[in-house]
Design an enzyme around this catalytic site. Structure first.
Site, PDB file in Angstrom:
ATOM      1  N   SER A  50     -10.719  33.908 -23.455  1.00  0.00           N
ATOM      2  CA  SER A  50      -9.489  34.013 -24.247  1.00  0.00           C
ATOM      3  C   SER A  50      -9.443  32.809 -25.182  1.00  0.00           C
ATOM      4  O   SER A  50     -10.175  31.844 -24.992  1.00  0.00           O
ATOM      5  CB  SER A  50      -8.264  33.974 -23.331  1.00  0.00           C
ATOM      6  OG  SER A  50      -8.002  32.636 -22.927  1.00  0.00           O
ATOM      7  N   ASP A  51      -8.575  32.833 -26.163  1.00  0.00           N
ATOM      8  CA  ASP A  51      -8.311  31.611 -26.925  1.00  0.00           C
ATOM      9  C   ASP A  51      -7.330  30.752 -26.107  1.00  0.00           C
ATOM     10  O   ASP A  51      -6.862  31.161 -25.036  1.00  0.00           O
ATOM     11  CB  ASP A  51      -7.778  31.935 -28.320  1.00  0.00           C
ATOM     12  CG  ASP A  51      -7.995  30.766 -29.285  1.00  0.00           C
ATOM     13  OD1 ASP A  51      -8.274  29.638 -28.813  1.00  0.00           O
ATOM     14  OD2 ASP A  51      -7.886  30.965 -30.513  1.00  0.00           O
ATOM     15  N   TYR A  52      -7.027  29.607 -26.619  1.00  0.00           N
ATOM     16  CA  TYR A  52      -6.219  28.594 -25.911  1.00  0.00           C
ATOM     17  C   TYR A  52      -4.855  29.163 -25.479  1.00  0.00           C
ATOM     18  O   TYR A  52      -4.005  29.439 -26.323  1.00  0.00           O
ATOM     19  CB  TYR A  52      -6.007  27.423 -26.865  1.00  0.00           C
ATOM     20  CG  TYR A  52      -5.596  26.142 -26.212  1.00  0.00           C
ATOM     21  CD1 TYR A  52      -6.515  25.122 -26.013  1.00  0.00           C
ATOM     22  CD2 TYR A  52      -4.291  25.928 -25.796  1.00  0.00           C
ATOM     23  CE1 TYR A  52      -6.145  23.933 -25.424  1.00  0.00           C
ATOM     24  CE2 TYR A  52      -3.912  24.752 -25.200  1.00  0.00           C
ATOM     25  CZ  TYR A  52      -4.844  23.751 -25.014  1.00  0.00           C
ATOM     26  OH  TYR A  52      -4.471  22.579 -24.432  1.00  0.00           O
TER      27      TYR A  52
END
Ligand code: BGC
Length: 767
Positions: free
Chosen positions: A289-291
């Protein structure tokens, strides 16, 4: 078809598609990896498996509000699969030791970092690098970045960012390769090759992570993290190809984007991650996932942390960056029958496979060599290369009366808020760039000009009048000082300096953090106070060169009409200052070509060359015409078109000759031009090939880039440049999402940019 492919894979060393560069494990190797991972997983508890899906930060350089906590304790109890933003061999070794020595199954960690445009030696921002149109050079930047990063403990980079970006308001356009699908796809491929090399197990190669999947660059109104809603026609033909190119090149991982796509955030978008990425494209690495991309789906409105974690895992996001939604809820979801052990196993397996491919089970410390860190980072050769690369990324937008190149004598005034700022040079997302090795423009000019040039300097104006805006646009240690005297006094001082000079260099534009993540702008002009300074400098009657710093296309219509010379230098990395001086003084002839269209004003955005024609197009070069597709107040033309860039010499193009009037499927047709250098200096030219499908079952763009060549010509020299066009080059995804070339008439265009082309025509015959 599938079967045939896997049968072929049995033969050793032939399992790689033509484009794939990373050695995909041949079947024996793959079997070995499967057996290893299966044996390991047989010993793992559910908690340990879930631990592998957890990615935490090293506690520094974060991009959200959440910061990982209790990292050491979690490491020892097998609750962490990877760490990012932790560097240097000593610190990485320490964390790795805790995981390997203290956790029950001794599983090594993967270490990630945003190595975006270089590491400590930084290169031009990606938007600028793309302006070199030099794939070999771009690949070498990724290779060098991998060498430096891996010498500092990193084995996984969150790059390349391949989001097609056509909205100048979006700050992250700076991190992209610009607006074009073809150019972006070529760059995506070579970046992956550069990072991963031919063997991921080597200590100087790192795993790539293609981001942000998908369509992040099409965020509504150019506002960061905003919604994307897009037709399949546009996705498949314009936005997907660079991601696919990176996957085809063997990228080991993919990052899901923050944005919502047609109603489902990418992180939980099963169609995107499972059907498109895995089934249609055959991706076999892992998705991160992104942050806090997982927990942000609470705010997207999809449920609580347990629910969104369940959705993300089921959709095909294997690793959770920072949210700790997987760590804290997946077991419960499993016990409640909401996720299956098979889903957890699958995710865990893909992450363990990545570690296996990197050779971490053989030697968890292979990226922790103090000796390499000493020897291989920021070497004089690396810095020299960075300087060369930067010279190739600048775009000469205007040079009336040949103001440039500058004479190597007389007095040069270097003026502006960006003239003497080291911190501002590397550009956004250069978290590891070494500012001590980054001269300011003023220092660079002094270093290159030679003893016969007197250099004088004045600050001239603040970055913006608005101190709060400046603060928000100079974060992460990228401060630019402010002069708090009345603006007119500061400008007057600069005018007095300019009056003493033979030529004025106005170093103006954006600060490096005025573009990049969370730096969208609705006003894409040079800040007003800087424009006032520029106008005052022009009034002195001295020749003025605008040295334009920017991370996005700016609306510089007034400047283009009033300033004699404009060199767009973007943000050029560690050695940008010397490189700018190299070009200004003519040691290097500029050859960069825009990777993105410059609009006349923000109201035209998004503006890109490969648009559709509409049913009511304006006549070419037309102004307003009632009931045609245009504006009352501005033409549809860009200020500077995609592919545009001047040189200190001029090139002429012959007519386009085709080898035949028709193309038979399975054969090729050749399009040729002769390009001549008509000037007095040697120069490089990017010869660009575009086509147009005149009649299709779907509407087709007015032009599409299909090829380019960068050539070098001595004064008076001519070269013939030829492009081979096949049926494959004419394919597109039709309304049934079949990848087809449709028989019929095509135009072919060749020229120095997307606007000033010569054309010819051919017919694609039926089979
Ligand atoms: C960005 C990513 C980046 C990640 C980790 C996020 O905010 O969108 O591009 O890789 O942070 O630093």
């Amino acid at each position: 078809m599938k079967k045939a492919t896997s049968l072929i894979c049995i033969a050793a060393f032939c399992a790689v598609s033509a484009q794939a560069q990373v050695k995909t494990p041949v079947s024996a190797e793959k079997a070995k990896m499967n057996a290893f991972v299966s044996q390991l997983m047989a010993k793992m508890t559910v908690d340990e498996k879930i631990g592998q899906l957890n990615l935490v930060t090293g506690g520094e350089a974060t991009t959200g509000t959440a910061v990982s906590t209790g990292v050491e304790k979690k490491l020892a109890s097998g609750q962490i699969g990877g760490i990012f933003s932790l560097t240097t061999p000593g610190r990485v070794r320490k964390a790795q030791e805790i995981a390997v020595k203290n956790s029950r199954l001794h599983i090594p960690l993967i270490f990630g970092q945003d190595v975006i445009h270089g590491y400590k030696t930084s290169f031009p921002i990606p938007l600028a690098l793309a302006c070199s149109w030099d794939l070999d050079l771009i690949q070498r930047t990724a290779r060098m970045a991998a060498v430096e990063a891996s010498a500092d403990g990193i084995n996984w980079t969150f790059s390349p960012m391949v989001d097609i970006s056509r909205d100048a308001r979006w700050g992250r356009i700076a991190e992209s390769s610009g607006e074009d699908t073809y150019l972006g796809s070529q760059i995506a491929k070579v970046m992956v090759k550069g990072y991963q090399g031919d063997d991921l197990k080597k200590a100087n190669t790192i795993m790539a992570c293609v981001k942000h999947f998908a369509l992040y660059g099409a965020a509504e109104s150019g506002r960061d993290y905003n919604t994307t809603d897009m037709s399949l026609d546009r996705m498949y033909n314009e936005y997907f190809p660079p991601y696919k190119a990176a996957v085809d090149a063997g990228a080991g991982s993919v990052m899901a984007s923050f944005n919502d796509i047609n109603g489902v955030p990418a992180t939980a978008n099963k169609w995107l991650l499972n059907d498109v990425l895995r089934k249609q494209w055959g991706f076999n690495g892992f998705v991160v996932s992104d942050y806090t991309g997982v927990s942000e789906m609470i705010d997207h409105g999809l449920g609580d942390l347990q629910k969104v974690s369940e959705l993300a895992l089921k959709a095909g996001t294997e690793m959770d960056m920072v949210s700790e939604g997987y760590l804290t809820t997946l077991k419960k979801s499993m016990q409640q029958g909401k996720v299956t052990i098979a889903e957890i196993n699958n995710a865990c397996r893909l992450i363990l496979e990545a570690k296996y491919k990197l050779g971490l089970f053989e030697d968890p410390y292979r990226y922790c060599s103090e000796e390499r860190a000493q020897k291989e980072i920021l070497t004089p050769e690396n810095l020299k290369f960075s300087r060369e690369v930067a010279t190739q990324s600048f775009v000469l937008l205007k040079n009336q009366g040949n103001v440039l190149p500058l004479k190597k004598s007389g007095t040069v005034a270097v003026i502006g808020p960006l003239a003497d700022s080291r911190a501002n040079m590397p550009g956004t997302w250069a978290v590891n760039a070494d500012l001590a090795n980054t001269p300011s423009l003023l220092e660079g000019i002094k270093g290159v000009a030679g003893k016969d040039v007197k250099i004088i300097h004045s600050f001239g104006a603040n970055l913006t009048s608005d101190a709060t805006l400046q603060k928000n646009a100079t974060m992460f240690g990228r401060e630019i000082p402010r002069d708090n005297r009345p603006e007119n006094d500061v400008i007057e001082e600069a005018v007095n300096t300019a009056k003493k000079a033979d030529v004025v260099l106005a170093a103006l534009g954006e600060s490096s953090e005025m573009s990049g993540e969370s730096s969208s702008r609705t006003d894409i002009e040079i800040p007003a106070v800087q424009k006032r300074l520029l106008a005052a400098l022009l009034k002195t009657g001295k020749p003025v060169v605008l040295v334009l710093f920017t991370g996005r296309p700016l609306a510089i219509k007034w400047e283009s009409e009033n300033v004699p010379a404009i060199l767009n230098v973007w943000f050029g990395g560690s050695q940008a200052a010397y490189a700018i001086a190299d070009v200004l003084f003519g040691n290097v002839n500029p050859s960069g070509k825009l990777s993105v269209t410059f609009p006349q004003n923000v109201g035209q955005v998004p503006l890109y060359y490969s648009h559709k024609n509409t049913g009511r197009p304006l006549t070419p070069n037309g102004w307003f015409s009632k009931f045609r597709s245009g504006y009352l107040d501005v033409s549809n033309d860009p200020l500077y078109p995609f592919g545009f860039g001047l040189s200190y010499t001029t090139f002429s193009y012959s007519d386009v000759k085709l080898s035949a009037a028709s193309l038979k499927p399975g054969q090729a047709i050749t399009a040729k031009v002769t390009v001549t250098n008509n000037g007095k200096v040697e120069g490089k030219e990017v010869v660009q090939l575009y086509t147009r499908d005149l009649v299709g079952s779907s509407t087709r763009p007015v032009k599409e880039l299909k090829g380019f060549r960068k050539i070098s010509l001595k004064p008076g020299e001519s070269k013939e440049v030829s492009f081979s066009i096949t049926e494959d080059d004419l394919k597109f995804y039709n309304q049934q999402l079949k990848y087809v070339a449709e028989p019929g008439d095509f135009k072919v265009f060749i020229g120095p940019n997307s606007r000033d082309v010569k054309e010819n025509k051919f017919t694609l015959l039926s089979k």
